[in-house]
Every structure is written in C-alpha cells, then in structure tokens.
Design a protein around this motif. Structure first.
Motif, PDB file in Angstrom:
ATOM      1  N   ARG A  65       0.813  -1.222   0.000  1.00 46.73           N
ATOM      2  CA  ARG A  65       0.000   0.000   0.000  1.00 46.73           C
ATOM      3  C   ARG A  65       0.844   1.269   0.000  1.00 46.73           C
ATOM      4  O   ARG A  65       0.311   2.376   0.013  1.00 46.73           O
ATOM      5  CB  ARG A  65      -0.946  -0.002   1.204  1.00 46.73           C
ATOM      6  CG  ARG A  65      -2.187  -0.864   1.002  1.00 46.73           C
ATOM      7  CD  ARG A  65      -3.157  -0.704   2.165  1.00 46.73           C
ATOM      8  NE  ARG A  65      -2.947  -1.696   3.208  1.00 46.73           N
ATOM      9  CZ  ARG A  65      -3.349  -1.564   4.465  1.00 46.73           C
ATOM     10  NH1 ARG A  65      -3.929  -0.437   4.853  1.00 46.73           N
ATOM     11  NH2 ARG A  65      -3.143  -2.525   5.345  1.00 46.73           N
ATOM     12  N   GLY A  66       2.147   1.117   0.021  1.00 49.02           N
ATOM     13  CA  GLY A  66       3.029   2.274  -0.176  1.00 49.02           C
ATOM     14  C   GLY A  66       3.389   3.035   1.077  1.00 49.02           C
ATOM     15  O   GLY A  66       3.808   4.198   0.987  1.00 49.02           O
ATOM     16  N   PHE A  67       3.296   2.409   2.229  1.00 48.27           N
ATOM     17  CA  PHE A  67       3.693   3.109   3.454  1.00 48.27           C
ATOM     18  C   PHE A  67       5.217   3.204   3.515  1.00 48.27           C
ATOM     19  O   PHE A  67       5.941   2.293   3.124  1.00 48.27           O
ATOM     20  CB  PHE A  67       3.162   2.370   4.687  1.00 48.27           C
ATOM     21  CG  PHE A  67       1.668   2.475   4.845  1.00 48.27           C
ATOM     22  CD1 PHE A  67       1.083   3.670   5.234  1.00 48.27           C
ATOM     23  CD2 PHE A  67       0.852   1.393   4.577  1.00 48.27           C
ATOM     24  CE1 PHE A  67      -0.289   3.776   5.362  1.00 48.27           C
ATOM     25  CE2 PHE A  67      -0.525   1.486   4.706  1.00 48.27           C
ATOM     26  CZ  PHE A  67      -1.097   2.683   5.093  1.00 48.27           C
ATOM     27  N   ASP A  68       5.670   4.333   4.042  1.00 48.90           N
ATOM     28  CA  ASP A  68       7.106   4.558   4.184  1.00 48.90           C
ATOM     29  C   ASP A  68       7.641   3.981   5.487  1.00 48.90           C
ATOM     30  O   ASP A  68       8.854   3.765   5.622  1.00 48.90           O
ATOM     31  CB  ASP A  68       7.409   6.060   4.133  1.00 48.90           C
ATOM     32  CG  ASP A  68       7.011   6.676   2.803  1.00 48.90           C
ATOM     33  OD1 ASP A  68       7.590   6.280   1.785  1.00 48.90           O
ATOM     34  OD2 ASP A  68       6.114   7.544   2.795  1.00 48.90           O
ATOM     35  N   ALA A  69       6.770   3.771   6.459  1.00 49.77           N
ATOM     36  CA  ALA A  69       7.173   3.190   7.740  1.00 49.77           C
ATOM     37  C   ALA A  69       5.962   2.520   8.372  1.00 49.77           C
ATOM     38  O   ALA A  69       4.817   2.954   8.170  1.00 49.77           O
ATOM     39  CB  ALA A  69       7.744   4.253   8.672  1.00 49.77           C
ATOM     40  N   LEU A  70       6.227   1.472   9.127  1.00 49.57           N
ATOM     41  CA  LEU A  70       5.168   0.734   9.816  1.00 49.57           C
ATOM     42  C   LEU A  70       5.468   0.724  11.308  1.00 49.57           C
ATOM     43  O   LEU A  70       6.620   0.601  11.722  1.00 49.57           O
ATOM     44  CB  LEU A  70       5.091  -0.713   9.320  1.00 49.57           C
ATOM     45  CG  LEU A  70       4.944  -0.950   7.810  1.00 49.57           C
ATOM     46  CD1 LEU A  70       4.922  -2.450   7.530  1.00 49.57           C
ATOM     47  CD2 LEU A  70       3.681  -0.285   7.280  1.00 49.57           C
ATOM     48  N   ILE A  71       4.417   0.850  12.106  1.00 54.38           N
ATOM     49  CA  ILE A  71       4.532   0.742  13.559  1.00 54.38           C
ATOM     50  C   ILE A  71       3.448  -0.204  14.041  1.00 54.38           C
ATOM     51  O   ILE A  71       2.275  -0.034  13.711  1.00 54.38           O
ATOM     52  CB  ILE A  71       4.377   2.116  14.250  1.00 54.38           C
ATOM     53  CG1 ILE A  71       5.448   3.099  13.756  1.00 54.38           C
ATOM     54  CG2 ILE A  71       4.456   1.965  15.767  1.00 54.38           C
ATOM     55  CD1 ILE A  71       5.235   4.528  14.221  1.00 54.38           C
ATOM     56  N   ASP A  72       3.841  -1.222  14.791  1.00 52.31           N
ATOM     57  CA  ASP A  72       2.893  -2.147  15.416  1.00 52.31           C
ATOM     58  C   ASP A  72       2.953  -1.946  16.924  1.00 52.31           C
ATOM     59  O   ASP A  72       4.043  -1.899  17.505  1.00 52.31           O
ATOM     60  CB  ASP A  72       3.249  -3.600  15.104  1.00 52.31           C
ATOM     61  CG  ASP A  72       3.007  -3.972  13.644  1.00 52.31           C
ATOM     62  OD1 ASP A  72       2.395  -3.167  12.915  1.00 52.31           O
ATOM     63  OD2 ASP A  72       3.442  -5.068  13.231  1.00 52.31           O
ATOM     64  N   VAL A  73       1.797  -1.847  17.558  1.00 53.44           N
ATOM     65  CA  VAL A  73       1.712  -1.737  19.010  1.00 53.44           C
ATOM     66  C   VAL A  73       1.168  -3.059  19.535  1.00 53.44           C
ATOM     67  O   VAL A  73       0.028  -3.423  19.265  1.00 53.44           O
ATOM     68  CB  VAL A  73       0.805  -0.567  19.437  1.00 53.44           C
ATOM     69  CG1 VAL A  73       0.739  -0.474  20.957  1.00 53.44           C
ATOM     70  CG2 VAL A  73       1.313   0.748  18.846  1.00 53.44           C
ATOM     71  N   PHE A  74       1.999  -3.785  20.262  1.00 51.70           N
ATOM     72  CA  PHE A  74       1.650  -5.112  20.770  1.00 51.70           C
ATOM     73  C   PHE A  74       1.593  -5.116  22.290  1.00 51.70           C
ATOM     74  O   PHE A  74       2.185  -4.262  22.950  1.00 51.70           O
ATOM     75  CB  PHE A  74       2.694  -6.158  20.343  1.00 51.70           C
ATOM     76  CG  PHE A  74       2.702  -6.488  18.873  1.00 51.70           C
ATOM     77  CD1 PHE A  74       1.642  -6.148  18.047  1.00 51.70           C
ATOM     78  CD2 PHE A  74       3.784  -7.150  18.316  1.00 51.70           C
ATOM     79  CE1 PHE A  74       1.660  -6.460  16.695  1.00 51.70           C
ATOM     80  CE2 PHE A  74       3.812  -7.480  16.971  1.00 51.70           C
ATOM     81  CZ  PHE A  74       2.742  -7.130  16.153  1.00 51.70           C
ATOM     82  N   GLY A  75       0.930  -6.127  22.835  1.00 52.88           N
ATOM     83  CA  GLY A  75       0.967  -6.359  24.268  1.00 52.88           C
ATOM     84  C   GLY A  75       2.288  -6.979  24.669  1.00 52.88           C
ATOM     85  O   GLY A  75       3.047  -7.490  23.835  1.00 52.88           O
ATOM     86  N   ALA A  76       2.574  -6.936  25.969  1.00 57.66           N
ATOM     87  CA  ALA A  76       3.861  -7.423  26.460  1.00 57.66           C
ATOM     88  C   ALA A  76       4.087  -8.894  26.161  1.00 57.66           C
ATOM     89  O   ALA A  76       5.225  -9.345  26.039  1.00 57.66           O
ATOM     90  CB  ALA A  76       3.943  -7.188  27.970  1.00 57.66           C
ATOM     91  N   ASP A  77       3.006  -9.659  26.004  1.00 60.30           N
ATOM     92  CA  ASP A  77       3.140 -11.094  25.755  1.00 60.30           C
ATOM     93  C   ASP A  77       3.591 -11.412  24.334  1.00 60.30           C
ATOM     94  O   ASP A  77       3.788 -12.576  23.989  1.00 60.30           O
ATOM     95  CB  ASP A  77       1.818 -11.808  26.052  1.00 60.30           C
ATOM     96  CG  ASP A  77       0.649 -11.246  25.255  1.00 60.30           C
ATOM     97  OD1 ASP A  77       0.752 -10.103  24.763  1.00 60.30           O
ATOM     98  OD2 ASP A  77      -0.383 -11.934  25.133  1.00 60.30           O
TER      99      ASP A  77
END
Length: 581
Positions: A344-356
């Motif tokens: 989709r052409g994103f220049d950067a990705l950020i994922d927010v996950f739980g501690a597990d």
C-alpha cells in the motif's frame, strides 16, 4: 520556530567562519554538532558539543576550539554569555529578549506552535489494539489503544501522513470458540440450561448476542449439528463483537481509519502471494528446525517443514510458515498482512503489541525487512501490563466480562481524559500502576490534575482580566511589551515553552508519546511556581491593578502556557479543563 535549531544554526555559522579564517581545517563534518539543554540548568540555557566532536578530526584540543567558538558566539546579540567548561563543553546563556520572543511566537502560531515538517508527508501506518474479536476490550487493550492513538496524533503533528489501523484477528480457532459460546447463549435464550466447558467464553456480554441471534433466526439452529451453524454464527458473532469493540474505542475517543480482516487473507491468494515474494528472493525452503532450547518437550520430534529464512534479516532462528500437514502457521497470514501494508506504499510501519508478544518482534521485523528489501522500517512497541488498584486493594474483575477488567469499567470510573493521560504517565515498556483513588486526587502527585489545573488557572486569569476591562485577545497580547517579562520565574516558563518544538521532534523520532505527558507536567510545574511566587511578590501577579500594559504582557505569558498545554493535550487526546470542579 525551534529555538534550539536556530541556535545550532548560529553555531554552524561560527564554525564556517572559523574554517574560512583558517582556525579550523576544511572538510569537517558538522552532522554530529548538537545544541541541547545543559544537564545542569545552573550551567546556562543551552550547551553545544561542537568542540568535543570536532577536536579529533580537526587535530586540535577541544578546549582551544571551544574558546575560539565562544568568542564568536558571544558577539551575537542573542547570546548574553558563552562559557567554556571542563575539557571543552560550551555553555550558552541567552539574552532575555530571545526568550520573550518565544511568547509572541506562541501567540502568533497558536496550537500550531511546535508543529514540525520533520515527517515531510511520509506515510506511516500505526496498527494498534488489534484485539481478538471475542469480547470487550480489557485494561491491557486500553493502554495499547491510548498509546497507539497518541502516537498517531504525535506523528501527524510532526508532519507525517498517518493511517490508524486495527487488524481483526478473525481467521483463527478463537473465532470458532466464540461461535460455540454464542451458540450456548442462543440455546439459553430458548430456555435451555447450558454449561460452559473449559475454553469457551462465559462472559455475560454474550447474553445479548445470543438473544439477537434468536431474534434473527428463531429456532433454526436449535438441535442442529455444528456444521450447520458454525460459519453463520461465527460471522454473526464476529460482527457483534466488532460493534462492541468499536463502541468501547469510541468511549475512549479512539477512531480507526482502517479495520483490516485477517479472514480476508484466506482463500484469496494473498498469503500465497506474500510467500511467493519471499520464495523469489530465496528465503523459503524445506528444512528441519533445531529442538527448542531448555528442556525438550516429550512430544517433540524433528520434522521437515516449510521455513522462512528469517535469520538473513536479523532473527535468531528461521521460522515455520507451513506445518508438515500443509496448513499455514499463524505467522503466514501475519506475513501476508504486512506484505499488504508494504504494497500500500507506506514509508514506515509501527505495530503496538501487548507485552506477551515480545517473542514475536524479531520475526516480524525480519519479515518486513525481507518483503520490502529493507526499504520500509518496522518499529514494534510493546505495552507492559497495567495493575489496577482501588481503596488500597487490587481492583476486582468484571462480572460482565467474566474474567477481566474491561476498558469500559475503567472509563466509567474516571472518564476518558483521566484514563488517557494516566496511561501515558509511564513509558510504554514499563509496568503501570493505575490507582483509581490517586488519579482523581487533587494534588501535585496526580499529573492529570496538575496539568489541567495549570490550564484552568490561565482560564481564570483571562476571565478576571475580561471583568477588569483588559483586552486579552491574542492580537492585543502579541502587541504587549514583552520586555516587561524579566523575572527569573517568568524566564523559566519561557525557557520551557521554547523546548516544546524540540520535544515534539524527539518524541516523534523515538515514537514515544509519553514524553509529551512528561513535558506538560514540567511546564505546569514552572507555571504553578510562577503563580505561587505571585502570592508573595505583587509584581509577579498576572493582573496589575491600574496598569493594563504590564497586565497584558504577563497575561500573554500565561496565555502562551495555555496554548502549548492545549496542543500537548490534543496530541494525548485529552480535553483541556477551563475550570476545576
């Protein structure tokens, strides 16, 4: 206006002059020359490391460079004093008009003061919450939701084009368990006694779903085998849970741009396309993994699987993407999902996950690196656990949810503004204690109250000034003689205001929105200190009886504090308080 950038520019100009005059050799790299707040405020307003980083490549002593640089900087009207310290650190004290100018800039720019073009319109995808659609959001999801939403707002403020995204995990076995649990509530709605076996979801939130299913299909599924109703109820239940989750997020003020279904990856060729992309790069192979470290499970046996060569992109071990029976592992659709993001052409990705999900970080980064040929960075932020307290004891679990405290429980107790601010009073990877009593306490120990009280105090000043007939429009305040603001307590507030643009860029660069909350607390502290000094020193009070000009200058400072607090709270998703009740 970023005053630190401006002063770095002044330092670079002086270094250029030194090169032109032969005091420094040509060809030096100034990229690591920085201008920052000093570690000790007693040393001045700003400090530069220029002499320290240039000494070795210049073949000179750092103190000699610092002294020559200090002489040139002190000649500029913006610098009141330039002092060399230690082996070659250079501390700068700025002239009062420099700080006074900050107030006028804040009033001129409004809440756009501090906005940055650092992002240059680059497209960033922030994926957060992404809870399984099997029930209401719990308190752990709440922290991730607040963190992700604030981070998205921060990046937008710093000049990025941000997409907020929720990945619906509706393709796994847990959705089948949801369907079976709803079926039990459906039978219950028909008057049958049911028993929830281990592994099903007994929460009362499914009672309404079971009744809604009965209203829709009547008794069509009563007594029918699972193959008749499983898929239909799975879809019905997932839709119902996503409606519940959207409502929970709305209570917290979170609105997603995209809800992406994991299920849409299956049977559409998308997983196959992602794996084929990796295969074309020589990263998919058949092999046998080493046994897990530590005690060997009794049922473990070496078996050939289809593997992703993730070690070529920084992972510790290669990862299976297809089981020996030909079924995809849980990792395969996640690869496909991120392949879609890259496409989709994103220049950067950020994922927010739980501690597990800590063990998932390296493999996911490896996958994105491989899929994008290293072009698209992936930052994964882990949110640690939240411990809830009330009346000095752990907060009890929610009866409605069955076995956990819900987002709605928290918001109903303290409201969305308090919930959001408190969730950002610790860095995301640090555990957080959420004490329902303390977060409603009216004291300096409660950062929510402390910041909101500062904004409310400014509002009260503006109301009293209006009653006294003083023009407090921003235009009038900008025209005030800001040179009247010279007391150290006033200068301290102006110095803190000047840090805001720099702080925004640092927080955005590190993906750390908690820095905004910390800054607001510090700014509020400087403002409250000024306010309290006014109790003893009449000349520091914001409204000076019979002196509209001086009053306007002091009110301009107060108003600029409110502007920056409003901008910061907007990033956090918190509404500023006009008065405290």
């Amino acid at each position: 206006m970023n005053l630190f950038t401006e002063m770095r520019g002044l330092v670079l100009e002086a270094l250029d002059q030194m090169q032109a005059e032969g005091a420094l050799p040509q060809g030096l790299d100034f990229a690591n020359v920085a201008v920052e707040p000093p570690r000790d405020a007693a040393h001045g307003d700003m400090a530069t490391n220029a002499a320290m980083v240039l000494a070795k490549p210049a073949g000179q002593k750092p103190r000699d460079i610092a002294e020559a640089l200090a002489t040139r900087l002190a000649a500029d009207g913006r610098v009141a004093k330039a002092e060399v310290a230690g082996p070659g650190f250079l501390n700068l004290t700025l002239a009062a008009p420099v700080w006074q100018r900050v107030v006028g800039t804040v009033l001129q720019d409004g809440t756009a003061y501090g906005r940055s073009d650092m992002g240059q319109g680059k497209k960033v995808n922030v994926e957060y919450v992404s809870a399984n659609p099997t029930g209401p959001l719990h308190v752990g999801h709440t922290r991730g939701a607040v963190f992700g939403d604030a981070l998205a707002s921060l990046l937008d403020y710093a000049g990025y084009q941000v997409t907020r995204e929720y990945y619906i995990n509706d393709g796994g076995a847990q959705v089948d368990v949801l369907a079976r649990s709803v079926y039990l509530r459906y039978l219950e709605a028909h008057g049958q006694a049911v028993e929830f076996a281990d592994g099903t979801y007994p929460g009362e939130y499914l009672v309404e779903v079971g009744q809604a299913l009965k209203d829709k299909v009547g008794d069509a599924y009563v007594g029918q085998p699972e193959e008749v109703w499983l898929e239909e109820i799975r879809n019905f239940a997932t839709d119902a849970m996503m409606d519940l989750i959207r409502a929970d997020l709305a209570q917290l003020g979170v609105k997603m741009d995209v809800f992406y279904s994991e299920k849409s990856l299956y049977g559409t060729g998308r997983i196959e396309a992602a794996i084929d992309s990796l295969r074309a790069k020589g990263l998919i192979y058949r092999g046998t993994l080493e046994p897990p470290k530590g005690k060997l499970p009794e049922d473990w046996e070496p078996r050939e699987q289809t593997l992703f060569k993730s070690t070529e992109h920084g992972d510790d071990v290669d990862r299976p993407i297809m089981k020996s029976d030909g079924a995809w592992t849980y990792f395969a659709p996640d690869i496909a999902y991120h392949y879609d993001k890259v496409s989709r052409g994103f220049d950067a990705l950020i994922d927010v996950f739980g501690a597990d999900h800590g063990g998932y970080v390296k493999r996911m980064k490896a996958a994105v690196s491989a899929l994008s040929d290293g072009r698209v960075p992936l930052d994964i932020k882990l949110c640690q656990l939240v411990k809830l307290w009330k009346n000095g004891e752990p907060f009890k679990m929610s009866k409605r949810a069955g076995n956990f405290v819900t987002l709605r429980d928290v918001v109903e107790q303290v409201g969305p503004d308090v919930t959001r601010f408190v969730m950002l009073t610790r860095k995301n990877d640090a555990p957080l204690d959420f004490d329902f009593d303390k977060v409603l306490e009216q004291s300096r120990e409660n950062p929510v109250f402390y910041v909101q009280y500062a904004h409310a105090r400014v509002s009260s000043v503006l109301r009293r000034a209006a009653e006294a007939g003083i023009d407090t429009s921003d235009a009038a305040l900008r025209a005030a003689d800001l040179g009247l603001l010279g007391h150290e307590a006033e200068l301290a507030v102006m110095r803190k205001l000047a840090e805001w643009p720099r702080l925004v860029e640092i927080a955005a660069r590190t993906n750390e929105p908690h820095r905004i909350a910390f800054y607001l607390y510090e700014l509020a502290g400087d403002f409250h200190a000024l306010w309290n000094r006014g109790n003893d020193l009449v000349e520091l009070r914001f409204i000076q009886d019979g002196d509209e000009g001086t009053s306007q200058a002091k009110i301009a400072l107060a108003r600029s504090v409110a502007v920056v607090i409003s901008a910061g709270l907007a990033i956090l998703g918190v509404t500023p308080a006009e008065e405290m009740r």
